[in-house]
Design an enzyme around this catalytic site. Structure first.
Site, PDB file in Angstrom:
ATOM      1  N   HIS A 148       3.318   8.447   7.391  1.00 21.12           N
ATOM      2  CA  HIS A 148       2.699   8.403   6.060  1.00 21.12           C
ATOM      3  C   HIS A 148       1.361   9.140   6.034  1.00 21.12           C
ATOM      4  CE1 HIS A 148       0.065   5.600   7.941  1.00 21.12           C
ATOM      5  NE2 HIS A 148      -0.434   5.108   6.826  1.00 21.12           N
ATOM      6  N   GLY A 149       0.889   9.602   7.209  1.00 18.02           N
ATOM      7  CA  GLY A 149      -0.413  10.266   7.215  1.00 18.02           C
ATOM      8  C   GLY A 149      -0.651  10.963   8.536  1.00 18.02           C
ATOM      9  N   CYS A 161       0.870  -1.177   0.000  1.00 14.24           N
ATOM     10  CA  CYS A 161       0.000   0.000   0.000  1.00 14.24           C
ATOM     11  C   CYS A 161       0.906   1.226   0.000  1.00 14.24           C
ATOM     12  CB  CYS A 161      -0.897   0.022   1.231  1.00 14.24           C
ATOM     13  SG  CYS A 161      -2.130   1.334   1.125  1.00 14.24           S
ATOM     14  N   HIS A 170      -3.860   6.824  -3.197  1.00 20.94           N
ATOM     15  CA  HIS A 170      -3.508   5.961  -2.065  1.00 20.94           C
ATOM     16  C   HIS A 170      -4.222   4.628  -2.233  1.00 20.94           C
ATOM     17  CE1 HIS A 170      -4.428   4.774   2.355  1.00 20.94           C
ATOM     18  NE2 HIS A 170      -3.292   4.234   1.996  1.00 20.94           N
TER      19      HIS A 170
HETATM   20  N1  LIG Z   1      -5.535  13.593   1.507  1.00 18.91           N
HETATM   21  C1  LIG Z   1      -6.265  12.616   2.085  1.00 18.91           C
HETATM   22  N2  LIG Z   1      -5.724  11.864   3.083  1.00 18.91           N
HETATM   23  C2  LIG Z   1      -6.473  10.886   3.621  1.00 18.91           C
HETATM   24  C3  LIG Z   1      -7.780  10.609   3.209  1.00 18.91           C
HETATM   25  N3  LIG Z   1      -8.273   9.564   3.941  1.00 18.91           N
HETATM   26  C4  LIG Z   1      -7.273   9.187   4.766  1.00 18.91           C
HETATM   27  N4  LIG Z   1      -6.183   9.981   4.578  1.00 18.91           N
HETATM   28  C5  LIG Z   1      -4.861   9.863   5.216  1.00 18.91           C
HETATM   29  O1  LIG Z   1      -4.174   8.780   4.614  1.00 18.91           O
HETATM   30  C6  LIG Z   1      -3.499   8.012   5.611  1.00 18.91           C
HETATM   31  C7  LIG Z   1      -3.416   6.592   5.090  1.00 18.91           C
HETATM   32  O2  LIG Z   1      -3.500   5.640   6.085  1.00 18.91           O
HETATM   33  P1  LIG Z   1      -3.319   4.048   5.903  1.00 18.91           P
HETATM   34  O3  LIG Z   1      -2.914   3.585   7.264  1.00 18.91           O
HETATM   35  O4  LIG Z   1      -4.594   3.487   5.434  1.00 18.91           O
HETATM   36  O5  LIG Z   1      -2.270   3.792   4.908  1.00 18.91           O
HETATM   37  C8  LIG Z   1      -4.347   8.210   6.859  1.00 18.91           C
HETATM   38  O6  LIG Z   1      -3.572   8.143   8.027  1.00 18.91           O
HETATM   39  C9  LIG Z   1      -4.916   9.607   6.701  1.00 18.91           C
HETATM   40  O7  LIG Z   1      -4.151  10.563   7.375  1.00 18.91           O
HETATM   41  C10 LIG Z   1      -8.336  11.404   2.159  1.00 18.91           C
HETATM   42  O8  LIG Z   1      -9.488  11.202   1.722  1.00 18.91           O
HETATM   43  N5  LIG Z   1      -7.548  12.382   1.625  1.00 18.91           N
HETATM   44 MN   LIG Z   2      -2.171   2.690   3.139  1.00 15.16          MN
END
Ligand SMILES: Nc1nc2c(ncn2[C@@H]2O[C@H](COP(=O)(O)O)[C@@H](O)[C@H]2O)c(=O)[nH]1
Ligand SMILES: [Mn+2]
Length: 353
Positions: free
Chosen positions: A268-269, A65, A149
């Site tokens: 990563h987020g 992922c 993503h």
């Molecule tokens: N720009 C956006 N970021 C988003 C959205 N929904 C979630 N997120 C971010 O992505 C990470 C991915 O997490 P994972 O663990 O599934 O790899 C998550 O932590 C959010 O911060 C979106 O719609 N737009």
């Molecule tokens: Mn992911």
């Protein structure tokens, strides 16, 4: 174990407990917890874990992922109109239309985004934080990018299931065979993100450009002679990484420069603050579905699944600015640009607009 989060950052004790459990596994050498750390199913999300033993469950089922960023040029972008033109990314592409090898021959689900917090987002560069680095990546304020993503869909699930059915949460019995299957899933995820970007660009009447970033955050690689498992952590070894925020806030493209104490990794987020069930319950008490189709930054959300609209609401996540501040304060990354969404695609509308 090192935790790269300040005392004012939101880190659940359950997630820290999971990190301690991982740190106690046979052969574990070092666990680095990122500021987006939160509890996962059996293993923490937002952690980089180096070990003398390879544990498939620390990578999880969504092997490969990742998040890719593709510049895209659209004349006079009007978010509402573009939202209506997004293709159906739940429907796979015809594998015969693909002129490249399909890793592991897994032709199902190609070009599809998947559920949960996977998404494809048309975003605008909202602020430039490092002019020189942004210029090197060809980005200026107001430029548009596609942020995709997504992971390896059923392929990664199949690989983890084959392992857990025989060995549960134990080490990989045949490391070479696991790594070969894992590498296929990583390549599949990257191909899938490219296919989605091409589908979206075509539907929006734009020419797809090469990705300027494509980093996976669920993987294992051999670094310094050890197995470096990343679960919700991106490779932060001297490269640009997109740290995703939410569909209603900024996301940040950063220059990562993480060293050995961080297991060469960055967040990563934003990371979840609320479970899906809490987000659904609290969201239903506060918002209507129609309210959730627009966001605080004025963007549009394409999501035919009402429950998912609540589960993935921006309020279910931590503050991305706090995560970025932690990465900067601990010397792991420097912001290059931040983006704001125009359209975020989650799943096709039930009745196409
Ligand atoms: N720009 C956006 N970021 C988003 C959205 N929904 C979630 N997120 C971010 O992505 C990470 C991915 O997490 P994972 O663990 O599934 O790899 C998550 O932590 C959010 O911060 C979106 O719609 N737009
Ligand atoms: Mn992911």
């Amino acid at each position: 174990m090192s935790v790269f989060a300040s005392s004012s950052s939101w880190i659940e004790s359950d997630a820290l407990d999971q990190c301690h459990q991982v740190a106690a596994l046979d052969g574990m050498v070092h666990v680095a917890a990122m500021p987006d750390l939160h509890p996962g199913k059996g293993a923490p999300i937002g952690a980089a874990m180096s070990s003398r033993v390879l544990y498939p469950f620390l990578v999880g089922s969504d092997i490969g992922c990742g998040i890719a960023v593709f510049p895209i040029r659209i004349k006079r972008p009007v978010a509402e109109r573009l939202a209506a033109r997004f293709p159906d990314l739940d429907r796979p592409v015809d594998p015969d239309s693909i002129d490249t090898d399909i890793p592991a021959g897994y032709a199902e689900q190609l070009g599809t985004v998947g559920r949960g917090n996977h998404f494809a987002e048309l975003a605008r560069v909202h602020a430039v934080h490092d002019d020189a680095h942004a210029a090197r990546l060809g980005l200026e304020r107001d430029d548009l990018v596609l942020i995709v993503h997504s992971g390896s869909r059923g392929l990664g699930e199949r690989i983890l299931r084959a392992h857990t059915e025989a060995h549960g949460a134990g080490p990989a019995a045949d490391v070479g065979a696991y790594l070969a299957a894992h590498d296929d899933a990583v390549r599949w995820g990257s191909l899938n993100r490219r296919l989605m970007a091409a589908r979206i660009a075509e539907a929006l009447g734009a020419v797809p450009e090469e990705a300027i970033v494509d980093e996976c955050h669920n993987s294992v690689s051999i670094v310094d002679g050890r197995y470096l498992h990343r679960k919700g952590a991106a490779n932060g070894d001297a490269r640009p990484v997109l740290v995703a925020g939410t569909r209603g806030t900024a996301s940040f493209l950063v220059a990562a420069h993480a060293g050995p104490d961080a297991n060469y990794s960055v967040a990563h987020g934003a990371g979840r603050k609320m479970s899906r069930s809490d987000a659904l319950r609290r969201g239903k008490a506060k918002h209507t579905v129609e309210e959730l189709r627009r966001t605080p930054v004025g963007s549009y959300v394409v999501c035919g699944d009402r429950q998912l609209l609540f589960e993935e609401a921006p309020t279910a996540y931590k503050k991305i600015e706090r995560v970025i501040d932690d990465l900067v304060e601990f010397g792991l990354a420097t912001p290059i640009v931040s983006t704001h969404p125009l359209v975020t695609y989650k799943t096709a509308e039930k009745v196409r607009r």
